[in-house]
Design a protein around this motif. Structure first.
Motif, PDB file in Angstrom:
ATOM      1  N   TYR A 124       4.297  10.210  -4.498  1.00  9.86           N
ATOM      2  CA  TYR A 124       3.140   9.790  -3.776  1.00  9.86           C
ATOM      3  C   TYR A 124       3.437   9.173  -2.682  1.00  9.86           C
ATOM      4  CZ  TYR A 124       0.752   8.775  -8.773  1.00  9.86           C
ATOM      5  OH  TYR A 124       0.767   8.804 -10.248  1.00  9.86           O
TER       6      TYR A 124
ATOM      7  N   ALA B 107       1.092   3.715 -12.800  1.00 10.13           N
ATOM      8  CA  ALA B 107       1.182   5.418 -13.351  1.00 10.13           C
ATOM      9  C   ALA B 107       2.454   5.946 -13.861  1.00 10.13           C
ATOM     10  CB  ALA B 107       1.134   6.412 -11.671  1.00 10.13           C
TER      11      ALA B 107
ATOM     12  N   THR C  76      -1.804   7.435  -3.176  1.00 11.37           N
ATOM     13  CA  THR C  76      -2.340   8.162  -3.607  1.00 11.37           C
ATOM     14  C   THR C  76      -1.158   9.142  -4.486  1.00 11.37           C
ATOM     15  OG1 THR C  76      -3.410   7.902  -0.824  1.00 11.37           O
ATOM     16  CG2 THR C  76      -4.139  10.160  -2.275  1.00 11.37           C
ATOM     17  N   PHE C  77      -1.866   9.855  -5.471  1.00 12.59           N
ATOM     18  CA  PHE C  77      -1.581  10.859  -5.504  1.00 12.59           C
ATOM     19  C   PHE C  77      -1.606  11.929  -4.141  1.00 12.59           C
ATOM     20  CE2 PHE C  77      -1.264  14.802  -8.047  1.00 12.59           C
ATOM     21  CZ  PHE C  77      -0.140  15.218  -9.226  1.00 12.59           C
TER      22      PHE C  77
ATOM     23  N   GLN D 246      -4.253  16.552  -2.948  1.00 15.12           N
ATOM     24  CA  GLN D 246      -3.874  14.881  -3.281  1.00 15.12           C
ATOM     25  C   GLN D 246      -4.998  13.876  -4.110  1.00 15.12           C
ATOM     26  OE1 GLN D 246      -4.195  13.151   0.684  1.00 15.12           O
ATOM     27  NE2 GLN D 246      -1.687  13.583   0.394  1.00 15.12           N
TER      28      GLN D 246
ATOM     29  N   VAL E 139      -6.141   7.002  -6.960  1.00 17.56           N
ATOM     30  CA  VAL E 139      -4.748   6.659  -8.012  1.00 17.56           C
ATOM     31  C   VAL E 139      -5.769   5.879  -8.646  1.00 17.56           C
ATOM     32  CG1 VAL E 139      -3.549   5.143  -9.287  1.00 17.56           C
ATOM     33  CG2 VAL E 139      -2.762   5.772  -6.940  1.00 17.56           C
TER      34      VAL E 139
ATOM     35  N   GLU F 177      -8.128  13.973 -12.177  1.00 15.68           N
ATOM     36  CA  GLU F 177      -7.461  14.569 -11.667  1.00 15.68           C
ATOM     37  C   GLU F 177      -5.677  13.997 -11.725  1.00 15.68           C
ATOM     38  OE1 GLU F 177     -11.026  15.416  -9.538  1.00 15.68           O
ATOM     39  OE2 GLU F 177     -10.209  14.124  -9.764  1.00 15.68           O
ATOM     40  N   GLU F 178      -5.672  12.904 -11.287  1.00 20.35           N
ATOM     41  CA  GLU F 178      -3.918  12.297 -11.622  1.00 20.35           C
ATOM     42  C   GLU F 178      -4.107  12.045 -12.570  1.00 20.35           C
ATOM     43  OE1 GLU F 178      -1.905   8.353 -10.789  1.00 20.35           O
ATOM     44  OE2 GLU F 178      -4.018   8.229 -11.262  1.00 20.35           O
TER      45      GLU F 178
ATOM     46  N   GLN G 124      -7.971  21.729 -11.409  1.00 18.50           N
ATOM     47  CA  GLN G 124      -8.315  20.348 -10.170  1.00 18.50           C
ATOM     48  C   GLN G 124      -9.136  21.254  -8.560  1.00 18.50           C
ATOM     49  OE1 GLN G 124      -4.687  18.567  -8.941  1.00 18.50           O
ATOM     50  NE2 GLN G 124      -5.813  16.964  -7.557  1.00 18.50           N
TER      51      GLN G 124
END
Length: 582
Positions: free
Chosen positions: A221, A269, A448-449, A462, A465, A469-470, A496
């Protein structure tokens, strides 16, 4: 336990030796088990592989052959003494984990004792007398600790030089200093540098292939950080982007600061990931490794807010720490938060999710910390570790399969010694919460992932959160074979990329992948660069040399002008190299 070796098994339990344990015994006693065995033997096996089981089987064999009549196990921590005694009792070996130097003698009911390196260093002459009094096997658990300062090494040599047999064990036999490890052989290589020589080695790669350990998925992250210095200046940086060493350190510290949102979002998460794993592994647990006591307590409070359950807090100066660890290992509680001490040798097989929330970044500590999550109980279990997008940690994650030896004849590192940090973590302190003044104040920290790292590759782009996508990566099933993990990660990444392209272009054909956009090239180059970085860590070759070799092998222009097909060919080629090397 009979002298005859059991049938080989790639993975199993203490009652049936794993293949590597069988092979290590054969290396010790010979293929037919008829040799007396060497006086000194160094076994290097990846954390979670079952070094304790191997050592106790060897000890049982030596007892039955009457080669020895006594056993001394030397450990780094108090908790590990009790863990060894409990494991030994299950195979009929009685060890006293409460032995103190003041006692002098061991009770007649015991085969021997389990003590710490510190206990031995306090009175080496006493332990030498005990060792001389009867034929003794010395088991050095995590033997690299025997080199913790010249005084410790000298004490261990004095105490156990008369031993009949010495078995040295380690999952991470490398050190950042050049203190020699007692009773370990060193060989000079072609470069003139002496390196430790193991009598038997079982690395993470082979253990993963055998199903002995779990595959580890690293979820990194990044995020935006802002902080204020003592001079009143407000600075900002994006974690994960190229920064100076000082900027990285301060952005990293801001991310871990309980006052910011980064750590809160990452813990949330991680808890989602734990929920997903518990669908396949009902008792799966999580561990947060914190930097200090104050942060540990704050993280535990956050976890209660996230999942509605309290977390077990394990602090290095807590006299009940061992009891808490044992209780947690036997329950189905979700989370434990620890200040570094649950990093080496501690056996909690149900740990499957980790949050690396500490600023300690040395390779020894990282390897030991990740070792808490790799122990497999049945085939297909996976482990997930959440960490900040810091280059040092990314490098360690990509080097999971690298085998290391202890190297002498080189300069001492200037950035601190791994083992000093471990000793500090396990030392009792009267005022554990009194720390140095913070050099800055966190103003804002958001997560941010960034990406997923697995088997030397990088996957994903990227994402915010809480985004879909995450969620795709957090929802990876908990029971998968290693090759299935890779296949699924590639699929998630492709989805993605397609989703992002469709969002930006509004073109429904994008999902079919029948057009190439700039996003495709960027994602492919990112994946290739990640693989090149991993290959650099494995081989030591510069990135530019690796790119040149790939271009020579696959053809095509330089990476800046390469097409998507060119990049895909190079990705496949470097994966082929990695597979062949393993």
């Amino acid at each position: 336990m009979p002298p005859a070796f059991p049938e080989r098994a790639a993975w199993g339990t203490a009652s049936s030796l794993r293949a590597w344990q069988q092979q290590a015994l054969e290396a010790y006693f010979g293929p037919k088990g008829e040799q007396p065995g060497p006086r000194d033997f160094l076994t290097v096996a990846t954390p979670g592989a079952g070094k304790t089981t191997f050592a106790l089987r060897l000890a049982r064999e030596l007892l039955e052959r009457r080669v020895i009549v006594g056993i001394t196990v030397v450990c780094p921590t108090e908790h590990l003494k009790r863990q060894w005694a409990e494991s030994a009792a299950r195979v009929g070996i009685k060890l006293d984990p409460e032995f103190q130097n003041a006692q002098g003698r061991v009770g007649k009911d015991f085969h021997g004792v389990a003590v710490t390196y510190a206990t031995v260093a306090a009175r080496p002459a006493l332990h030498r007398n005990r060792t001389e009094a009867r034929k003794t096997l010395i088991v050095f658990d995590e033997v690299h600790h025997a080199g913790d300062g010249l005084s410790w090494g000298d004490a261990v040599r004095e105490a156990f030089e008369p031993a009949t047999r010495r078995l040295s064990l380690s999952g991470t036999p490398f050190r950042t200093d050049i203190n020699p490890i007692p009773f370990v052989d060193y060989e000079e290589g072609p470069d003139g540098i002496r390196r430790s020589r193991a009598d038997y080695t079982y690395g993470y790669g082979p253990a993963l292939a055998d199903g002995v350990v779990r595959p580890v998925i690293f979820l990194a992250y990044s995020g935006e950080m802002r902080w204020r210095t003592r001079a009143g200046d407000e600075l900002a940086a994006t974690l994960g982007e190229p920064l100076t060493q000082d900027q990285t350190a301060q952005a990293w510290r801001a991310a871990l600061d309980p006052k910011g949102n980064w750590i809160k979002q990452v813990l949330a998460a991680a808890d989602k990931r734990l929920t997903e794993l518990r669908r396949a592994i009902p008792d799966a647990g999580g561990l947060v490794i914190a930097t200090d006591h104050e942060s540990a307590r704050a993280y535990a409070k956050m976890l209660r807010e996230v999942c509605g359950q309290g977390a077990t807090i394990v602090l290095s100066d807590d006299p009940t720490a061992s009891k808490k660890i044992k209780t947690f290992s036997e329950t189905e509680d979700r989370w434990m938060v620890a200040v570094r001490m649950v990093s080496e040798g501690v056996d909690i097989p149900r740990l499957a999710v980790g949050v690396y929330a500490t600023s300690t970044s040395t390779p020894l500590f990282f390897a030991q910390a990740i070792g808490r999550f790799v122990r497999a109980r049945k085939r297909g279990e996976t482990a997930s570790v959440f960490l900040p997008s810091v280059p040092t940690l990314m490098g360690h994650a990509n080097e999971m399969e690298a085998e290391r030896d202890h190297v002498l004849d080189r300069p001492v590192r200037e950035d601190g010694l791994d083992d000093d940090l471990l000793a500090e973590a396990n030392r009792r302190q009267d005022n554990p919460d009194v720390g140095e003044e913070l050099p800055f104040e966190t103003v804002e920290a958001s997560a941010t992932f960034d990406r997923v790292l697995y088997d030397g590759g990088e996957f994903g782009m990227q994402a915010q959160v809480g985004s879909a996508e995450e969620e795709e990566f957090l929802g990876i099933p908990g029971l998968l074979e290693p090759d299935q993990v890779t296949e699924l990660l590639r699929k998630r990444q492709a989805q993605q990329i397609a989703s992002e392209r469709k969002r930006k272009t509004g073109d429904p054909r994008a999902d079919r992948g029948d057009r190439t956009a700039a996003e495709d090239i960027a994602a492919l180059r990112k994946e290739l660069n990640g693989l090149v970085g991993a290959w650099n860590h494995r081989t030591g070759k510069p990135h530019g040399v690796i790119h040149t070799e790939l271009r020579q092998s696959c053809g095509g222009p330089p990476i800046a002008q390469a097409s998507a097909d060119d990049v895909r060919k190079r990705i496949e080629k470097i994966r082929e190299w990695a597979a062949r090397r393993r």
